[in-house]
Design a protein around this motif. Sequence first.
Motif, PDB file in Angstrom:
ATOM      1  N   ASP A  96       0.828  -1.210   0.000  1.00 45.99           N
ATOM      2  CA  ASP A  96       0.000   0.000   0.000  1.00 45.99           C
ATOM      3  C   ASP A  96       0.860   1.256   0.000  1.00 45.99           C
ATOM      4  OD1 ASP A  96      -2.887  -0.756   0.207  1.00 45.99           O
ATOM      5  OD2 ASP A  96      -2.123  -1.917   1.883  1.00 45.99           O
ATOM      6  N   PHE A  97       0.300   2.321  -0.589  1.00 47.84           N
ATOM      7  CA  PHE A  97       0.973   3.612  -0.667  1.00 47.84           C
ATOM      8  C   PHE A  97      -0.021   4.716  -0.324  1.00 47.84           C
ATOM      9  CE2 PHE A  97       3.058   0.659  -3.441  1.00 47.84           C
ATOM     10  CZ  PHE A  97       4.406   0.942  -3.356  1.00 47.84           C
ATOM     11  N   LEU A  98       0.492   5.798   0.224  1.00 45.72           N
ATOM     12  CA  LEU A  98      -0.293   7.016   0.357  1.00 45.72           C
ATOM     13  C   LEU A  98       0.173   7.972  -0.726  1.00 45.72           C
ATOM     14  CD1 LEU A  98      -2.366   8.753   1.971  1.00 45.72           C
ATOM     15  CD2 LEU A  98      -0.383   9.740   3.146  1.00 45.72           C
ATOM     16  N   VAL A  99      -0.738   8.373  -1.588  1.00 45.28           N
ATOM     17  CA  VAL A  99      -0.412   9.281  -2.686  1.00 45.28           C
ATOM     18  C   VAL A  99      -1.072  10.627  -2.419  1.00 45.28           C
ATOM     19  CG1 VAL A  99      -0.785   9.749  -5.136  1.00 45.28           C
ATOM     20  CG2 VAL A  99      -0.047   7.478  -4.408  1.00 45.28           C
ATOM     21  N   ILE A 139       4.130   7.660  -0.986  1.00 40.85           N
ATOM     22  CA  ILE A 139       4.807   7.158   0.210  1.00 40.85           C
ATOM     23  C   ILE A 139       4.536   5.667   0.373  1.00 40.85           C
ATOM     24  CG2 ILE A 139       4.991   7.371   2.722  1.00 40.85           C
ATOM     25  CD1 ILE A 139       3.884  10.261   2.351  1.00 40.85           C
ATOM     26  N   PRO A 140       5.579   4.822   0.383  1.00 39.01           N
ATOM     27  CA  PRO A 140       5.381   3.379   0.604  1.00 39.01           C
ATOM     28  C   PRO A 140       5.102   3.109   2.082  1.00 39.01           C
ATOM     29  CG  PRO A 140       7.715   3.856   0.327  1.00 39.01           C
ATOM     30  CD  PRO A 140       6.991   5.158   0.126  1.00 39.01           C
ATOM     31  N   LEU A 141       3.892   2.711   2.397  1.00 40.83           N
ATOM     32  CA  LEU A 141       3.468   2.610   3.794  1.00 40.83           C
ATOM     33  C   LEU A 141       4.113   1.446   4.529  1.00 40.83           C
ATOM     34  CD1 LEU A 141      -0.291   3.526   3.340  1.00 40.83           C
ATOM     35  CD2 LEU A 141       1.577   4.988   4.102  1.00 40.83           C
ATOM     36  N   LEU A 142       4.351   0.328   3.847  1.00 42.37           N
ATOM     37  CA  LEU A 142       4.995  -0.807   4.511  1.00 42.37           C
ATOM     38  C   LEU A 142       6.405  -0.432   4.958  1.00 42.37           C
ATOM     39  CD1 LEU A 142       4.463  -3.762   5.292  1.00 42.37           C
ATOM     40  CD2 LEU A 142       5.547  -4.425   3.140  1.00 42.37           C
ATOM     41  N   GLN A 143       7.131   0.286   4.113  1.00 42.85           N
ATOM     42  CA  GLN A 143       8.464   0.724   4.483  1.00 42.85           C
ATOM     43  C   GLN A 143       8.428   1.725   5.637  1.00 42.85           C
ATOM     44  OE1 GLN A 143       7.466   0.084   1.556  1.00 42.85           O
ATOM     45  NE2 GLN A 143       9.023  -1.079   0.434  1.00 42.85           N
ATOM     46  N   SER A 144       7.403   2.582   5.662  1.00 45.37           N
ATOM     47  CA  SER A 144       7.277   3.548   6.756  1.00 45.37           C
ATOM     48  C   SER A 144       7.092   2.842   8.084  1.00 45.37           C
ATOM     49  CB  SER A 144       6.097   4.496   6.490  1.00 45.37           C
ATOM     50  OG  SER A 144       6.367   5.344   5.394  1.00 45.37           O
ATOM     51  N   ILE A 145       6.305   1.783   8.094  1.00 45.26           N
ATOM     52  CA  ILE A 145       6.115   1.028   9.337  1.00 45.26           C
ATOM     53  C   ILE A 145       7.391   0.286   9.709  1.00 45.26           C
ATOM     54  CG2 ILE A 145       4.849  -0.875  10.411  1.00 45.26           C
ATOM     55  CD1 ILE A 145       2.434  -0.035   8.785  1.00 45.26           C
ATOM     56  N   ALA A 146       8.052  -0.331   8.709  1.00 49.03           N
ATOM     57  CA  ALA A 146       9.264  -1.108   8.975  1.00 49.03           C
ATOM     58  C   ALA A 146      10.382  -0.243   9.551  1.00 49.03           C
ATOM     59  CB  ALA A 146       9.733  -1.789   7.697  1.00 49.03           C
ATOM     60  N   LYS A 147      10.395   1.045   9.220  1.00 52.93           N
ATOM     61  CA  LYS A 147      11.439   1.943   9.718  1.00 52.93           C
ATOM     62  C   LYS A 147      11.064   2.628  11.036  1.00 52.93           C
ATOM     63  CE  LYS A 147      13.036   3.029   5.031  1.00 52.93           C
ATOM     64  NZ  LYS A 147      13.111   4.079   3.980  1.00 52.93           N
ATOM     65  N   GLN A 205      -0.993  16.035   9.337  1.00 52.18           N
ATOM     66  CA  GLN A 205      -0.732  14.599   9.330  1.00 52.18           C
ATOM     67  C   GLN A 205      -2.012  13.852   8.950  1.00 52.18           C
ATOM     68  OE1 GLN A 205       0.840  14.055  13.340  1.00 52.18           O
ATOM     69  NE2 GLN A 205       2.935  14.411  12.620  1.00 52.18           N
ATOM     70  N   VAL A 206      -1.910  12.535   8.787  1.00 55.18           N
ATOM     71  CA  VAL A 206      -3.074  11.748   8.408  1.00 55.18           C
ATOM     72  C   VAL A 206      -3.222  10.540   9.324  1.00 55.18           C
ATOM     73  CG1 VAL A 206      -3.073  12.439   5.982  1.00 55.18           C
ATOM     74  CG2 VAL A 206      -1.770  10.440   6.678  1.00 55.18           C
ATOM     75  N   LEU A 207      -4.460  10.181   9.584  1.00 54.94           N
ATOM     76  CA  LEU A 207      -4.783   8.969  10.329  1.00 54.94           C
ATOM     77  C   LEU A 207      -5.065   7.860   9.330  1.00 54.94           C
ATOM     78  CD1 LEU A 207      -5.424   7.885  13.277  1.00 54.94           C
ATOM     79  CD2 LEU A 207      -7.819   8.293  12.703  1.00 54.94           C
ATOM     80  N   LEU A 208      -4.399   6.707   9.504  1.00 53.49           N
ATOM     81  CA  LEU A 208      -4.542   5.578   8.595  1.00 53.49           C
ATOM     82  C   LEU A 208      -5.050   4.355   9.343  1.00 53.49           C
ATOM     83  CD1 LEU A 208      -1.089   5.932   6.779  1.00 53.49           C
ATOM     84  CD2 LEU A 208      -3.310   6.644   5.869  1.00 53.49           C
ATOM     85  N   SER A 209      -5.719   3.469   8.611  1.00 52.16           N
ATOM     86  CA  SER A 209      -6.205   2.211   9.178  1.00 52.16           C
ATOM     87  C   SER A 209      -5.622   1.058   8.372  1.00 52.16           C
ATOM     88  CB  SER A 209      -7.735   2.156   9.125  1.00 52.16           C
ATOM     89  OG  SER A 209      -8.209   0.861   9.461  1.00 52.16           O
ATOM     90  N   ILE A 219       5.885   7.236  10.511  1.00 48.67           N
ATOM     91  CA  ILE A 219       4.778   6.829  11.369  1.00 48.67           C
ATOM     92  C   ILE A 219       5.077   7.363  12.759  1.00 48.67           C
ATOM     93  CG2 ILE A 219       3.548   4.885  12.419  1.00 48.67           C
ATOM     94  CD1 ILE A 219       2.927   5.034   9.515  1.00 48.67           C
ATOM     95  N   THR A 220       4.277   8.315  13.222  1.00 54.37           N
ATOM     96  CA  THR A 220       4.555   8.966  14.503  1.00 54.37           C
ATOM     97  C   THR A 220       3.801   8.355  15.670  1.00 54.37           C
ATOM     98  OG1 THR A 220       2.803  10.607  14.135  1.00 54.37           O
ATOM     99  CG2 THR A 220       5.018  11.136  13.308  1.00 54.37           C
TER     100      THR A 220
END
Length: 467
Positions: free
Chosen positions: A233-236, A248-256, A298-302, A319-320
């Motif tokens: 998944d990505f946030l565009v 933004i690649p969301l899986l990578q954001s979580i992994a980091k 910022q954005v809230l994601l599910s 991811i904050t």
Amino acid sequence: MKQSNPHQTSSAKSESSSRWDKALSALSLAGLAVLIFLGGSIVTVSEIFPGPQIMRAYQAGMALYNQRTQYQDVYGGDIWYPERRSDKGVTVYRPGQAQDGLTLYVSASDPAVRLIDMNGNMVHEWRRPFSTFWKPSADGVARPRPDEFVYIRTAKLFPNGDLLAVYEGNGDTPYGYGVVKLDRNSRVIWSYFGRAHHDLDVAPDGKIYVLTHEFVDDELKGAGHLKPPRLDDFLVVLSSDGEELRKIPLLQSIAKSRYRQLLYTVSSFAVADPLHANAVDFIDRKKAKNFAFGKAGQVLLSFRELNAITVLDPETSEITWATRGPWIGQHDPDILPNGTILLFDNYGNYRGPEGGSRVIEFDPRTMAIRWQYAGTAKDPLNSLIRSDQQRLPNGNTLITESDGGRIVEVTPQGEIAWEFVNPVRGGPDGKMIPIIAWSQRVDLSGFDASFRQAWRRSGPSQMRAVE
């Protein structure tokens, strides 16, 4: 005395030898087949060439097989269900108790977004089949499904009657088909074919935040169990005219992030789609005022497969904040003005007598549930996938029960103030009901005068209902 025939003895020995040779040959072939099978299995599991290629070809073949066997009939997918009731249209309306306004909703029966009044009368409709504006693109849909399988998942209405719509293809993977902006007359203003799916939101500056997904072949460091190919998944971020500004690649954001351990909660059947992002909620100043875990911008994601909701900073891709709670397979978390979060909990009611789903409002600081609605034994709430909700100005909550093809407005005490059941039916016996993918109550006063004037021209019966 009887003498043996040397020719018969020789023949018997020859036949015995031949049978033995055939048996040895068969055993050898069987052994070779076992070795080939074991070798192929080891190569595939060990990711030695050509193992990964074989696995990907197998997965692609199975996806194509499932599409052609399970999704040839539109009623055999997951956008039509057996009707629970024969009721159609508005079944409950309690003036003075319900929040007056217009209801915008999407039915999977056709590529349309409808605006109805409190009595269920049609006020306006936007209709645009995907095939009428689809164009092949490098990152888009190569071969879209027939129009009867392509439906609008969610929408965003502007004061002048323009509309953003997210399209999805039922039975396809990836199923995200893109975003289109239509004017009030359903004419295409622009389209974006970047595999958009599920949800979008619009910031006060006009930028559009949308979820997209695509297959990737990249290894994810520290999460070897999430093997490629994966549906990531990505946030565009799009400009107001549909130009892609950031991805933004969301899986990578979580992994980091410091929440990377969430990736180890992914179940084995979801490793090919490890996040399944299903909601994006832009945090503006009003929402940020009392929300302790996010800032304006910022954005809230599910993320359904993590059973988690997170806050992401689009400027840094970080991811904050993230949390899990007493919900399973959630959809549509909304930050309320008091800082609490309202969401649809698809599985958290554990199939009680009133259904398996519920809507909860919880305090993210304490995780305490402030309010919930789980239906009743008479009017159960049950939607395994999709669904959303909206807190209304009078304190009521509008709930989309997608699987039931139903929209229900409930008071804080759980009383039904308004209910609408999709009037469309289909299937061989005419008793299948299409999902209502999304709905929202809107205020008539929020529209431009020119758009309201268009309703006056559409017919007096419609205007009597909204004036």
